[in-house]
Write a protein that holds these residues in place. Structure first.
Motif: not given
Length: 405
Positions: A65-92
């Motif tokens: 159901k998620w595949d038909s209504q949302v899908g990976c393309a939209r999920f990646r677009e919504n979270h494109k800032g996280s593709i390479r990681g976004n560690v905000s405060s030197g946590s790692l």
């Protein structure tokens, strides 16, 4: 009344009845509210009230159901800032460390002293970066002339002279208490000499990793604790009293025994003839539940333990209470941070509605299905699994036994 006014009113009435007839026949459709829960905004706890219910038990059907209504393309677009990681405060820490030019040794030998939490199967000869090799062992026979001694539950020697092995001390508990005698300090925190997270596979060996495709529909939350800390039990009870749950372990148990999971889920019996231990079936039992409650012993920065990562590994959605910077360690949209809700009642309402919405629930699994690891990639890169090479690199940069005092 003038005739033109009567004609205008008649025209309006005819238009109204025409629209009414079209809407009843389905020819004309008005937009309806979405059945999916909105993404929970960490800046303001949103209520799930008003969302239609669509209970589900088969997780694979929910994924379709998620595949038909949302899908990976939209999920990646919504979270494109996280593709390479976004560690905000030197946590790692950076897993690659510094350049090869700072290495002073081609081969480093680490001798582990005394009892530690480190599994025996970490012992090996490793091929590391920059052409360096690393021997990690508990055997003084295999490492008869070590470059460093590793201590965890015992205290390093008081003094060290040039030519003696470097003293390494590891403390993975929340207090990060140094021994005061170490040359290199290992903890879960990026500010210390060498960081190691709880995300690696070596923290859970010899388990039954069967993952159930069926999620309980009537009992939403899994909780297990056998170290009954009063503050943690109070926190757990304040939420669990509001949600159908199964509580395993010694604390707040409502299933009738420590190994009740084995009778409830026979497929979770470990593949061995040894007497069952509570942790043998941990992942398998968790996988039958949509949510796993994960509460740290101590809520402090960067202290994100196996309690959270076990839930992720089991294919459930963690409801987490602990490190305020937890999002720096996990995949995008994978964890429900309980501290971001205004009340337990509000959190319970969100969890219940999410558990009845296959599309919104599947969104919490999209990171895995779409290959969007985000910060989690860096968390795994500095886990216990990679500690031998990263520690040996630090020892090499300092010159091992030739390091100054």
């Amino acid at each position: 009344m003038p005739m033109r006014h009567l004609n205008a009113m008649a025209a309006l009435l005819m238009m109204f009845f025409t629209l009414l007839i079209l809407s009843f026949t389905g020819i004309l459709e008005f937009p309806s509210a979405s059945t999916s829960l909105p993404h929970h905004d960490s800046s303001s706890s949103s209520s799930a009230a008003g969302v239609s219910s669509d209970p589900f038990g088969d997780i694979l059907v929910a994924f379709r159901k998620w595949d038909s209504q949302v899908g990976c393309a939209r999920f990646r677009e919504n979270h494109k800032g996280s593709i390479r990681g976004n560690v905000s405060s030197g946590s790692l820490q950076e897993s690659g460390g510094s350049g090869c030019g700072k290495m002073k040794m081609d081969h480093v030998r680490v001798l582990v002293k005394g009892w530690t939490w480190v599994p025996d199967n970490l012992e090996n000869l490793y091929s590391c970066r920059c052409g360096m090799t690393c021997l990690w062992t508990k055997s003084p026979v295999l490492s008869d002339s070590p470059d460093a001694l590793l201590f965890e539950t015992t205290t390093p020697p008081l003094q060290r002279r040039v030519g003696d092995p470097l003293r390494v001390y590891m403390e993975l508990e929340a207090g990060r208490k140094r021994s005061g005698r170490e040359d290199i300090f290992i903890s879960y925190h990026a500010k210390d000499d060498v960081q190691t997270t709880y995300a690696g596979a070596l923290f859970h060996n010899n388990r039954n990793y069967h993952i159930s495709a069926h999620k309980n529909n009537d009992v939403l939350v899994y909780w297990s604790s056998s170290r009954c800390l009063s503050h943690r039990d109070r926190l757990a009870k304040s939420l669990l009293d509001l949600i159908p749950h199964h509580s395993f372990g010694k604390c707040l148990n409502n299933v009738g025994g420590l190994n009740s999971a084995l009778s409830m889920y026979p497929e979770c019996v470990a593949e061995s003839n040894t007497e069952p231990k509570w942790y043998d079936h941990l992942h398998c039992a968790m996988s039958h539940y949509k949510f796993v409650l994960a509460i740290e012993n101590t809520a402090t920065e960067s202290y994100v333990t196996e309690k959270l990562f076990y839930a992720l590994d089991s294919g459930s959605v963690p409801i987490y209470f602990g490190a305020p910077n937890v999002q720096d360690f996990v995949p995008p949209h994978s964890v429900i941070d309980g501290s971001k809700f205004g009340s337990m009642k509000e959190l319970a309402a969100y969890v219940k509605q999410l558990g009845d919405d296959p599309v919104a629930y599947s969104e919490y699994h999209a990171w895995r299905r779409c290959g969007l690891v985000g910060n989690y990639g860096r968390t795994r890169a500095v886990s216990l699994d990679t500690l031998p090479c990263r520690l040996c690199e630090e020892i090499s940069r300092r010159g091992g036994k030739n390091a100054g005092v």
